[in-house]
Design an enzyme around this catalytic site. Structure first.
Site, PDB file in Angstrom:
ATOM      1  CG  ASP A   1      38.721  42.457  53.591  1.00 55.59           C
ATOM      2  OD1 ASP A   1      39.669  41.721  53.942  1.00 55.59           O
ATOM      3  OD2 ASP A   1      38.749  43.687  53.718  1.00 55.59           O
ATOM      4  CG  HIS A   2      42.434  37.588  52.197  1.00 51.08           C
ATOM      5  ND1 HIS A   2      42.776  38.690  51.474  1.00 51.08           N
ATOM      6  CD2 HIS A   2      43.553  37.246  52.888  1.00 51.08           C
ATOM      7  CE1 HIS A   2      44.045  39.006  51.716  1.00 51.08           C
ATOM      8  NE2 HIS A   2      44.537  38.139  52.572  1.00 51.08           N
TER       9      HIS A   2
ATOM     10  CB  ILE B   1      35.442  39.341  30.606  1.00 51.20           C
ATOM     11  CG1 ILE B   1      36.040  38.408  31.634  1.00 51.20           C
ATOM     12  CG2 ILE B   1      34.362  40.224  31.211  1.00 51.20           C
ATOM     13  CD1 ILE B   1      35.082  37.560  32.357  1.00 51.20           C
TER      14      ILE B   1
ATOM     15  CG  ASP C   1      49.398  35.640  42.262  1.00 53.77           C
ATOM     16  OD1 ASP C   1      50.457  34.993  42.250  1.00 53.77           O
ATOM     17  OD2 ASP C   1      48.993  36.274  43.249  1.00 53.77           O
TER      18      ASP C   1
ATOM     19  CG  HIS D   1      42.983  43.706  53.715  1.00 54.97           C
ATOM     20  ND1 HIS D   1      41.932  42.961  53.243  1.00 54.97           N
ATOM     21  CD2 HIS D   1      43.965  43.573  52.780  1.00 54.97           C
ATOM     22  CE1 HIS D   1      42.267  42.415  52.079  1.00 54.97           C
ATOM     23  NE2 HIS D   1      43.488  42.777  51.775  1.00 54.97           N
TER      24      HIS D   1
END
Ligand code: NDP
Ligand SMILES: O=C1O[C@H](COP(=O)(O)O)[C@@H](O)[C@H](O)[C@H]1O
Length: 490
Positions: A174-175, A83, A19, A237
């Protein structure tokens, strides 16, 4: 606009069919490409794809106006990889070395782990074991959130990563730290003496940080139901925004100076305990509701894959206190939730009221000065002041001085993921979180989770499409405060 170093790089995108990659990362890479960044990308995931079908998937994620898509897509390759199966990393090594030579990428490598957190440590270990991270160029690991699920697990994860990468090679993303107006907080505070002088407990009454979303959990139910709003949004955030508002001026605006000041704030936040938890924090979950257009919204427990007895919080409001000289006694209120009335990220700094004075007839109605930082969807600032009412010397009226980024400016600006990927290519980790920031942030969140376990705090239900449960309003009323409504910039 940030200048990228333009050093060529091979990007390993783990979770390439997921996503996040589809909604954010491909368009960010496209924008970097249009700004002449040289790269090739290997997309990695378990499901079957050819290079062509993978490129189709990426194509669908690009904005319709993407004019350079053909050349851009030609730089993408797909490899099936699990993985948990180290043997698949061996073939990856051979292929990545070939691409390195074909595109002359000088051995520079970014490993972007856009994967469920349970795979982070194993991916790093297998990369090292297969020799993929040992090249003559630089190597950087971008790691998504959440970084562990409490302090202990985050320490374990960190230790595992350090077997494969050095701290300065680990970019914990951390966008929110890539958002334009978040990056503007430091500038606003430290380039304007008027704010620098009053940014403290003497002049500020309280700070309100809101991250509200209108969407529900969508198809991330499995992840969200085990996580909840506290871990999904507050630990990362919100703590980052709070530290940027509260930190002392760094010696220089350089990576470790800024991070050092942020850590000092986290260390000064008063932890929660069973005695103060009920007064300081509210947890909520959305019940059925309606949109302003009167469309029905489901309750959280009616969303796909959510169990009907789930008590996961989809909303959190809290009052944090920072025990240092600057902020003693100033509440930092935070709230975040899914399926709220508006999608908005904003910070309100409420200044203290005037002392009682005899100058104005309407003194009881003279509102406090407010500085509002609009982070999204609008990007801008407003400063609310009181001025003379036209023709009436004894009365005041409120006005707002406003600055707003134009839509054109916003379109041409880098978005958060693009900016942070460019920073990573540049080797600038200022806007990524250092390990000790993560650890101190977990200490605070752990104190909340532990208190919730010891003293059962039921979830308060709120109507989907509202601004949260009544208890979130009461949290502020106890201190004589109230939430400022989500303000829209006209
Ligand atoms: N989505 C979002 O809005 C946000 C996500 N994040 C973080 O980004 C990361 C990715 O999230 P998201 O994209 O939503 O997750 P998804 O579940 O949508 O995607 C996960 C990806 O990992 C791949 N994958 C799963 N298991 C394996 C495995 N054993 N080996 C190799 N690949 C595997 C999947 O592909 P396949 O099944 O084919 O293997 C898929 O490409 C998470 O850490 C999340 O917390 C952070 C902020 C926002
Ligand atoms: O990290 C996350 O952030 C998004 C909200 O990001 P925004 O940039 O749209 O404000 C949130 O939806 C998601 O649950 C969370 O994992």
């Amino acid at each position: 606009m940030i200048e990228t170093s333009k050093e060529p790089v091979l990007i390993f995108l783990f979770g390439a069919t997921g996503d996040l990659a589809r909604r954010k990362l491909y368009s960010a890479l496209y924008r970097l490409y249009t700004r002449d960044q040289e790269f090739a990308v290997i997309g990695l995931a378990r499901r079957a794809h050819t290079d062509e079908s993978f490129r189709d998937l990426i194509n669908d994620s690009l904005p319709s106006e993407a004019g350079q898509r053909k050349h851009f897509l030609a730089r993408f390759y797909y490899k099936r990889l699990d993985i948990t199966r180290p043997e698949s990393f061996a073939t990856l090594k051979k292929f990545s070395d070939e691409l390195d030579t074909r595109y002359q990428l000088h051995g520079n490598r970014i490993f972007y782990l856009s994967l469920a957190p349970c795979y982070f440590a194993e991916a790093a270990k297998n990369l090292k074991k297969a020799g993929i991270s040992a090249t003559p160029g630089w190597k950087r690991l971008i790691i998504e959130k959440p970084f562990g699920h409490n302090l202990e697990s985050s320490k374990e994860l960190n230790e595992s990563l350090l077997h494969a990468f050095k701290e300065d090679e680990i970019y914990r993303i951390d966008h929110y730290l890539g958002k334009e107006m978040v990056q503007n907080i430091e500038v606003l505070r430290f380039a304007n003496p008027i704010f620098e002088a009053i940014w403290n407990r003497r002049y500020i009454s309280n700070v309100q940080i809101t991250l509200s979303e209108t969407l529900g959990v969508g198809d991330r139910a499995n992840y969200y139901d085990q996580t909840g709003a506290l871990l999904d949004m507050v630990q990362n955030h919100i703590m980052q925004l709070l530290t940027l508002v509260a930190m002392e001026p760094p010696t220089r605006l350089e990576t470790n100076d800024v991070r050092y000041e942020k850590v000092k704030v986290l260390k000064a936040i008063r932890p929660m305990n069973i005695n103060n938890i009920v007064e300081q924090i509210v947890r909520g979950q959305y019940a059925r509701g309606i949109t302003p257009e009167r469309e029905k919204l489901p309750a959280y427990i009616d969303e796909n894959n959510i169990s009907s007895d789930s008590e996961t919080e989809t909303f959190v409001a809290a009052r944090f206190l920072i025990d240092n000289y600057r902020w003693q006694g100033v509440p930092f209120y935070i709230r975040t939730g899914k399926r709220m009335a508006k999608k908005s990220t904003q910070i309100v700094i409420q200044f203290k009221k005037l002392p009682k004075n005899p100058y104005f007839h309407n003194i009881n109605h003279v509102g406090p000065n407010l500085l509002v930082i609009y982070i999204s969807p609008d990007e801008g600032l407003s400063l609310k002041l009181n001025v003379k009412e036209n023709g009436n010397a004894g009365n005041t009226v409120p006005i707002s001085l406003k600055f707003r980024n134009s839509e054109l400016a916003m379109e041409n600006m880098q978005d958060a993921y693009e900016r942070l990927m460019a920073d990573c290519i540049n080797g600038d980790s200022t806007n990524f979180t250092r390990w000790d920031e993560v650890a101190y942030s977990w200490e605070i969140v752990d104190s909340i989770v532990d208190s919730w376990k010891k003293r059962r705090v039921p979830v308060d239900y709120y109507e989907a499409g509202s601004m949260g449960p009544n208890s979130a309003d009461e949290l502020l009323e106890k201190n004589g405060h109230h939430w400022w409504p989500i303000m829209q910039m006209e």
